[in-house]
Write a protein that holds these residues in place. Structure first.
Motif, PDB file in Angstrom:
ATOM      1  N   GLU A  95       5.349   5.032   0.984  1.00 40.67           N
ATOM      2  CA  GLU A  95       4.850   4.173   1.760  1.00 40.67           C
ATOM      3  C   GLU A  95       3.548   3.670   0.980  1.00 40.67           C
ATOM      4  O   GLU A  95       2.841   4.622   0.272  1.00 40.67           O
ATOM      5  CB  GLU A  95       4.617   4.392   2.897  1.00 40.67           C
ATOM      6  N   SER A  96       3.173   2.255   1.126  1.00 38.87           N
ATOM      7  CA  SER A  96       1.905   1.883   0.773  1.00 38.87           C
ATOM      8  C   SER A  96       0.604   2.540   1.427  1.00 38.87           C
ATOM      9  O   SER A  96       0.747   2.838   2.619  1.00 38.87           O
ATOM     10  CB  SER A  96       1.953   0.328   0.950  1.00 38.87           C
ATOM     11  N   GLU A 120       3.138  -4.946   5.318  1.00 39.17           N
ATOM     12  CA  GLU A 120       4.077  -3.849   4.896  1.00 39.17           C
ATOM     13  C   GLU A 120       4.899  -3.318   5.792  1.00 39.17           C
ATOM     14  O   GLU A 120       5.841  -2.617   5.628  1.00 39.17           O
ATOM     15  CB  GLU A 120       3.046  -3.089   4.147  1.00 39.17           C
ATOM     16  N   GLU A 146      -7.166  -0.711   2.009  1.00 45.15           N
ATOM     17  CA  GLU A 146      -6.833   0.710   1.610  1.00 45.15           C
ATOM     18  C   GLU A 146      -7.326   1.909   2.298  1.00 45.15           C
ATOM     19  O   GLU A 146      -8.316   1.879   2.520  1.00 45.15           O
ATOM     20  CB  GLU A 146      -7.168   0.750   0.169  1.00 45.15           C
TER      21      GLU A 146
END
Length: 146
Positions: free
Chosen positions: A66-67, A106, A142
Motif C-alpha cells: 500500500e502507498s 488512494e 507521506e
C-alpha cells in the motif's frame, strides 16, 4: 593582477562551502521531498508510541504494497469507506481500520483492513484529522514513523 583572478575563485569556494553547510544542517531543500518530482509532499510523523496498533497496521500495509502517501480527497471519503469495508464483517469490541484511509484518494476498494481497538483507532483518526485539518484537498501527505 593575480588578486583579481583570486577573488572570483574565492567567492565561488565560499558559496560552495555555505551550500555544503546548509545541506548538512538543514537537509535537502523542500522541493526535493517530492517523490514524483512534480508535486510537493508534506511529511507527517505519526506518533507510534501513542497509537501503536494503528501505527503497526499502517506500517504493515505499506510493507505489503500500500502507498505511504495519502492524497487528501475529503469529498470521496464516504464512498471510499463504503468500498473498502465492503464484505468485511464488524467484530464486537473492535473497529475496522483501513489503510489508505477513506479520506485519501488512494483509499477505497482494495484498502488493507485490520481490526483495531476503538481507543487506538479513534484516537489516531482524531490526531490525523487535526494534523491535516488546514491542508487543502489534493495535498500529498507521506506518513512517517518515529
Amino acid at each position: 593582477m593575480k588578486s583579481k583572478k583570486f577573488i572570483p575563485s574565492f567567492i565561488i569556494v565560499l558559496l560552495l562551502l555555505a551550500a555544503a553547510y546548509w545541506f548538512e544542517e538543514k537537509g535537502p531543500l523542500p522541493s526535493s521531498q517530492s517523490t514524483t518530482g512534480d508535486t510537493d509532499v508534506v511529511q507527517l510523523v505519526f506518533p507510534s508510541d501513542r497509537y501503536p496498533e494503528t501505527a503497526r497496521h499502517i506500517q504493515d500495509a505499506i510493507r505489503s504494497g500500500e502507498s505511504s502517501i495519502c492524497t487528501i480527497d475529503r469529498q470521496e471519503a464516504e464512498e471510499n469507506r463504503k468500498e473498502s469495508l465492503k464484505g468485511i464483517p464488524t467484530k464486537k469490541g473492535y473497529d475496522r481500520d483501513e489503510w489508505p484511509m477513506a479520506m485519501c484518494e488512494e483509499g477505497g476498494s482494495g484498502a488493507d483492513i485490520e481490526y483495531i481497538t476503538p481507543k487506538d483507532n479513534r484516537g489516531a483518526g482524531s490526531w490525523v484529522g487535526n494534523q491535516l485539518d488546514e491542508l487543502p484537498d489534493g495535498t500529498r501527505v507521506e506518513f512517517m514513523f518515529k
